[in-house]
Design an enzyme around this catalytic site. Structure first.
Site, short mmCIF file in Angstrom:
data_model
loop_
_atom_site.label_atom_id
_atom_site.label_comp_id
_atom_site.label_asym_id
_atom_site.label_seq_id
_atom_site.Cartn_x
_atom_site.Cartn_y
_atom_site.Cartn_z
N GLY A 40 0.85 -1.19 0.00
CA GLY A 40 0.00 0.00 0.00
C GLY A 40 0.88 1.24 0.00
CG LEU A 41 -0.73 4.72 -1.87
CD1 LEU A 41 -1.95 5.65 -1.86
CD2 LEU A 41 0.26 5.12 -2.96
CB SER A 42 4.37 6.36 1.81
OG SER A 42 4.96 6.91 2.96
N GLY A 43 2.22 5.67 4.36
CA GLY A 43 1.24 6.26 5.27
C GLY A 43 -0.09 5.52 5.28
CB ALA A 44 -1.39 2.64 3.34
N GLY A 45 -0.73 2.65 6.52
CA GLY A 45 -0.94 1.97 7.80
C GLY A 45 -0.31 0.58 7.86
CE LYS A 46 3.46 0.01 3.10
NZ LYS A 46 3.04 1.41 3.03
CB SER A 114 5.77 -4.15 -2.75
OG SER A 114 4.73 -4.28 -1.82
#
Ligand code: ADP
Length: 205
Positions: A40-46, A114
């Site tokens: 997921g995007l940067s800051g998505a919460g991964k 990724s």
């Protein structure tokens, strides 16, 4: 090295280590190792979700380990930048490390932007379709931008970070992930419960 060379290398090493296979370990542990890949995007919460999920699974007594993208970039992948080729190589190395953990019987949580679909599909093949769980942390870019926990979007929008995913480099969402987490809508504990629930339901030898 092409795919079949690397397959035969793996077979050779399995022989040299005395032939203990991932299946042998799964049989003994009652569970097989797996790779849970959060994209997921940067800051998505991964990272937030991976940390809380690791804690939860650890407390349940599960063999679990979390691979952190920043730690890998500081060490094993310290020679790589953020060009498309370097991102691909970064993910390839992370996938190799994650596969080693899975082979050792551990549930490996890996949180990496990724961004390229082809790289993630390669991981699925490399790790084995049945052992690769793709989780899309599908927070829309407007929310990630608003959260901006590391101030990266602000810097990218000022042109200070080239090839920034979602701003100046693409993000290709998964087409058929095992799980989609809506970390913009659901609080962290709900996302974690959903992920742990899925893993417990499907995690077996
Ligand atoms: P990533 O690893 O995807 O770059 P991070 O986990 O580092 O993202 O940052 C996500 C930010 O969003 C954190 O500040 C976190 O507290 C916040 N956040 C708010 N709601 C959620 C949620 N439901 N799941 C995960 N993170 C959330």
């Amino acid at each position: 090295m092409n795919g079949s060379d690397s397959e035969s290398m793996r077979a050779t090493y399995a022989h040299l280590t005395g032939g203990v296979t991932p299946e042998d370990r799964a049989h003994r542990n009652g569970r097989s190792g797996r790779v849970v890949w959060l994209t997921g995007l940067s800051g998505a919460g991964k990272t937030t979700i991976a940390i809380a999920t690791e804690r939860r699974l650890f407390d349940l007594g599960r063999p679990v380990y979390r691979l952190d993208g920043d730690i890998l970039r500081a060490g094993l992948c310290g020679d790589l930048g953020f060009s498309a080729d370097d991102r691909t190589e970064n993910i390839r190395r992370a996938g190799e490390v994650a596969a080693l953990f899975a082979n050792a019987g551990i549930l490996c949580l890996a949180a990496f932007i990724s961004p390229f679909r082809v790289d993630r599909e390669r991981l699925r093949q490399q790790i084995g379709p049945g052992r690769f769980v793709e989780v899309h942390v599908a927070t829309p870019i407007e929310v990630c931008r608003r959260r901006d926990p590391k101030g990266l979007y602000r810097r990218a929008e000022r042109g200070e970070i080239p090839d920034f995913t979602g701003i100046s480099s693409p993000y290709e969402p998964p087409l058929a992930p095992e799980l989609v987490l809506r970390a913009d809508r659901d609080p962290v504990d709900v996302c974690v419960a959903e992920l742990v629930g899925y893993l417990e339901k499907t995690y077996s030898a």
